[in-house]
Design an enzyme around this catalytic site. Structure first.
Site, PDB file in Angstrom:
ATOM      1  N   ASP A 113       6.451 -10.870  -4.111  1.00 35.41           N
ATOM      2  CA  ASP A 113       5.103 -11.042  -3.575  1.00 35.41           C
ATOM      3  C   ASP A 113       4.422 -12.255  -4.196  1.00 35.41           C
ATOM      4  OD1 ASP A 113       5.286  -8.792  -1.949  1.00 35.41           O
ATOM      5  OD2 ASP A 113       4.761  -7.469  -3.611  1.00 35.41           O
ATOM      6  N   HIS A 155       2.962   1.011  -2.417  1.00 36.95           N
ATOM      7  CA  HIS A 155       2.911  -0.455  -2.538  1.00 36.95           C
ATOM      8  C   HIS A 155       3.198  -1.088  -1.169  1.00 36.95           C
ATOM      9  CE1 HIS A 155       4.348  -4.327  -4.672  1.00 36.95           C
ATOM     10  NE2 HIS A 155       4.783  -4.472  -3.434  1.00 36.95           N
ATOM     11  N   GLU A 156       4.236  -0.592  -0.509  1.00 36.82           N
ATOM     12  CA  GLU A 156       4.604  -1.145   0.800  1.00 36.82           C
ATOM     13  C   GLU A 156       3.562  -0.814   1.863  1.00 36.82           C
ATOM     14  OE1 GLU A 156       6.976  -3.273   1.062  1.00 36.82           O
ATOM     15  OE2 GLU A 156       7.707  -2.948  -0.960  1.00 36.82           O
ATOM     16  N   HIS A 163       0.819  -3.303   1.779  1.00 36.72           N
ATOM     17  CA  HIS A 163       1.146  -4.544   2.510  1.00 36.72           C
ATOM     18  C   HIS A 163       0.942  -4.315   4.013  1.00 36.72           C
ATOM     19  CE1 HIS A 163       2.872  -6.974  -0.652  1.00 36.72           C
ATOM     20  NE2 HIS A 163       3.840  -6.113  -0.937  1.00 36.72           N
TER      21      HIS A 163
HETATM   22 ZN   LIG Z   1       5.430  -6.143  -2.344  1.00 36.69          ZN
END
Ligand SMILES: [Zn+2]
Length: 368
Positions: free
Chosen positions: A164, A69-70, A73
């Protein structure tokens, strides 16, 4: 997030971005491994202590998902040319530190959406992979992993800072209103409201009788949300004041004095021209030093006629000169690059415009 001065451990680099893990991660991995074991034990009664291996595997897979997930980003930010300082995994998930020099709402929206999109995609993938598998540990792990990723993705989409979804809400309000600060305000307040609502979740889930574990978790999440939202609001307020950081408005009017002039004479000329700052110049009129108000105040009155002004002046370094047209964030950067109590402000021709006191910049920034 850093807890009590514990150093984050550096795992390595991913696409040039350093990846850290907080020691709190190991605590949560242990809590998941132990706390989750009874549930697995019920589903697999013949496994014995092997159930701990399953719950530990789940903890690792969960954090691998958070890591992806990171990374999503980070890669999106890098794709837009935004520098990424690092990825940190901590006890409530992860955090990607991105330098948003000149952000735009569109880019912010996409960078923020990239994380939850990957979590939801991983959740659906894990679920799809679990369909052909039946009745064994692999199916169980895939199902739990699917649920966890969908929860992580959905929770992060809640429109409240620092989540987010909060960054996305901020970008949308910013885009519609054309006002970045209003976006931060709306999404930050939403974060504070969500923090309070989270405290009610264990009561709802327990039918009015929350478990200790549920309460503890809710307090941790609420505290994280409240701190993050409040911090975003403070940073937003500061950013809203950046346009006021203008040397043309903040600089104190200055008098130029020759280096060999006595302090008393310099003071007399300053008061004559109602100047509140002094710039020391050489015989050719070039600025060589600045006199701080503190240095002047510290000089006893009876000595002032006998001491040349150059004795109490601080000699001018290149970093202590700022141009009149350097404003806002650029001005802050210039000041941070060379910390001093006073800066010489010069106009486009290099002539003395005035003196910028660091204290005045601080005051403008904090709204005093
Ligand atoms: Zn996030």
């Amino acid at each position: 997030m850093r807890i009590g001065g514990w150093q984050n451990l550096r795992l390595g680099r991913m696409a040039g971005v350093p990846v850290y893990v907080s020691p709190t991660w190991f605590i949560v991995a242990a809590v998941i491994t132990v706390g989750f074991e009874p549930f697995v034990g019920r589903s697999f009664p013949d496994l014995g202590a092997g159930t701990y291996a399953i719950t530990f595997a789940f903890a690792v897979l969960l954090y691998l998902s958070v890591f992806l997930h990171e990374v999503s980003h980070a890669l999106t930010a890098l794709g837009f040319g935004l520098p990424v300082r690092g990825i940190t995994l901590h006890f409530l998930g992860g955090h990607t530190e991105i330098e948003r020099e000149s952000p735009t709402p569109g880019r912010d929206l996409l960078v923020s959406a990239a994380g939850p999109a990957v979590s939801l995609a991983l959740g659906l993938l894990a679920y799809a992979a679990s369909v052909p598998v039946t009745g064994d540990i692999a199916e169980y792990l895939l199902r739990v992993l699917a649920a966890a990723n969908i929860i992580v993705g959905a929770f992060n989409l809640l429109p409240a800072l620092p989540l987010d979804g909060g960054h996305m809400l901020r970008a949308v309000v910013w885009r519609i209103s054309g006002d970045e600060h209003r976006g931060t305000l709306v999404a930050g307040r939403a974060g504070q409201v969500l923090a309070v609502l989270v405290l009610g979740v264990p009561f709802l889930a327990g039918g009015g009788r929350p478990t200790t574990f549920g309460l503890l978790w809710a307090v941790l999440v609420a505290a994280m949300l409240w701190t993050g939202a409040t911090q975003s609001l403070a940073v937003g307020r500061m950013r809203a004041r950046l346009p006021q950081l203008d040397p043309g408005r903040l600089a104190r009017p200055a008098v130029t004095v020759q280096a060999d002039q006595p302090v008393s004479e310099a003071l007399r000329r300053a008061s004559e021209q109602s100047a509140t700052a002094m710039v020391v110049v050489d015989s050719a009129g070039r600025p060589t030093g600045l006199v701080s108000g503190a240095a002047l105040a510290a000089m006893p009155e009876e000595r002032r006629p006998w001491v040349p002004i150059s004795d109490i002046a601080r000699s001018l370094r290149d970093g202590m000169v700022v141009k009149l047209d350097v404003r806002g964030e650029d001005l802050l950067r210039a000041i941070r690059a060379d910390l001093a109590s006073e800066y010489l402000v010069v106009d486009e021709d290099g002539a003395v415009y005035g003196v910028l006191a660091a204290a005045d910049v601080d005051a403008a920034l904090s709204g005093r």
